[in-house]
Design an enzyme around this catalytic site. Structure first.
Site, PDB file in Angstrom:
ATOM      1  N   GLY A  10       0.817  -1.203   0.000  1.00  0.00           N
ATOM      2  CA  GLY A  10       0.000   0.000   0.000  1.00  0.00           C
ATOM      3  C   GLY A  10       0.848   1.249   0.000  1.00  0.00           C
ATOM      4  N   GLY A  12      -0.815   4.695  -0.117  1.00  0.00           N
ATOM      5  CA  GLY A  12      -1.663   5.872  -0.005  1.00  0.00           C
ATOM      6  C   GLY A  12      -1.092   6.862   1.003  1.00  0.00           C
ATOM      7  CD1 TRP A  14      -2.473   3.997   8.052  1.00  0.00           C
ATOM      8  CD2 TRP A  14      -1.023   5.550   8.667  1.00  0.00           C
ATOM      9  NE1 TRP A  14      -2.044   3.693   9.323  1.00  0.00           N
ATOM     10  CE2 TRP A  14      -1.148   4.646   9.731  1.00  0.00           C
ATOM     11  CE3 TRP A  14      -0.154   6.631   8.821  1.00  0.00           C
ATOM     12  CZ2 TRP A  14      -0.441   4.755  10.924  1.00  0.00           C
ATOM     13  CZ3 TRP A  14       0.561   6.751  10.029  1.00  0.00           C
ATOM     14  CH2 TRP A  14       0.409   5.824  11.045  1.00  0.00           C
ATOM     15  CE  LYS A 204      -9.719   5.379  13.550  1.00  0.00           C
ATOM     16  NZ  LYS A 204      -9.173   6.444  12.698  1.00  0.00           N
TER      17      LYS A 204
END
Length: 349
Positions: A10, A12, A14, A204
């Site tokens: 990944g 992206g 983050w 959350k």
């Protein structure tokens, strides 16, 4: 032992922020191989391939603009090639893409490799709740830990002080992960209550959607504080019902718990898009496309998964905040009725 090879699945916002931390750490440690491979979903930016931009300019100009990545971060557009020979796999992609990624990787994992998931979301399985770490563990046959915390990616990339929580049942792996991730401004706590850490990271985002509704409806900080408190209570109740083993209430006091909840309810993409949605005129999907520059929104989709789980277990009435957010986002429930679920919440009974 030979140095451990690390791969990030990944790239992206983050994922790139984590690459900045991990890339810097492995350059200074004999525990790890100095090259950090990062799988990049290939895109064209102004006529150039994103992987080429990262490798030549050392910057993810689409998802983390203005922050340089260490020179040892190597963008690889083929997922199998990126993970080849990796001893440690760091998963940082939107949770809806995990099944396909694992399918591609399933027969190409190095024996003895371990994983850690930074993915915030849940899925629905035949027995109800399905954690993302469980999907990775089952499909790749590797041990998987989790990292969750009050970690807004841009602030992490700017090296502003923050904390995070790693859920890891294997003490030796926990030490490796702490060395891999910790910096003076990114402090790591390791706990063995993995399921609770992961559930906090997923739920959350639902609560943050409710906080965004408060902002869009101009309800004020008192109402948002109530949403945060009631959301936390539903998070705790959900974990007690659906975690495979006993949960430690103290985990909710870690960065993955109350700290991440507060941060996400005052910043982050879920709150921002939910505020725009509450002001009216556009769907969640339209706002995601317009506001997030290719990033994915996790809160509404997680609310949909949680709703399916609760409905299957006949527990919809026990989680009015989670359910109301799903109904508003996807079933046309009037957003002005959001306050009703707060007024009639069972915590006030």
């Amino acid at each position: 032992m030979p140095p451990l090879k690390v791969c990030i699945i990944g790239s992206g916002n983050w994922g790139s922020a984590i690459a900045k931390i991990v890339g810097g750490n492995i350059q200074k440690s004999s525990t790890f191989d100095a090259t950090l491979k990062m799988w990049v979903f290939e895109e064209e930016i102004n006529g150039r391939k994103l992987s080429e931009i990262i490798n030549k300019d050392h910057e993810n100009v689409k998802y983390l603009p203005g922050r340089k990545l260490p020179n040892n971060v190597v963008a690889v557009p083929e997922i199998v090639e990126s993970a080849n020979d990796a001893d440690i796999l760091i998963f940082v992609i939107p949770h809806q893409f995990i099944p396909k990624a694992c399918e591609q990787l399933s027969s190409h994992i190095k024996p003895g490799a371990i994983g850690i998931s930074l993915i915030k979301g849940v899925d629905e399985g035949p027995q109800g709740l399905k954690l993302i770490s469980d999907i990775i563990r089952e499909k790749l046959k590797i041990e998987v830990s989790v990292l969750m915390g009050a970690n807004i990616a841009n602030e992490v990339a700017d090296e502003k002080f923050c904390e995070t929580t790693i859920g890891c049942k294997n003490a030796a792996h926990g030490k490796i992960f702490k060395e891999l991730f910790q910096t003076p401004n990114f402090r790591v706590s390791v706990v063995d209550d993995c399921d609770t850490v992961e559930i906090c990271g997923a739920l959350k985002n639902i609560v943050a959607v409710g906080a965004g509704f408060c902002d869009g409806l101009n309800y004020g900080d008192n109402t948002k504080a109530a949403v945060i408190r009631l959301g936390l209570m539903e998070m705790i109740d959900f974990a007690k019902l659906f975690c495979k083993g006993p949960i430690a209430t103290s985990t909710f006091l870690e960065s993955c718990g109350i700290a991440d909840l507060i941060t996400t309810c005052y910043g982050g993409r879920n709150r921002k898009v939910a505020e725009a949605f509450a002001r009216g005129g556009k769907t969640i999907e339209q706002l995601e496309t317009e506001m997030l520059n290719g990033q994915k929104l996790q809160g509404p989709q997680t609310a949909a998964e949680v709703y399916k789980i609760l409905k299957h277990k006949n527990m919809v009435d026990k989680f009015p905040l989670f359910v109301s957010i799903y109904l508003i986002c996807y079933e046309g429930k009037p957003i002005k009725d959001f306050v009703v679920c707060l007024q009639k919440h069972p915590q006030h009974a």
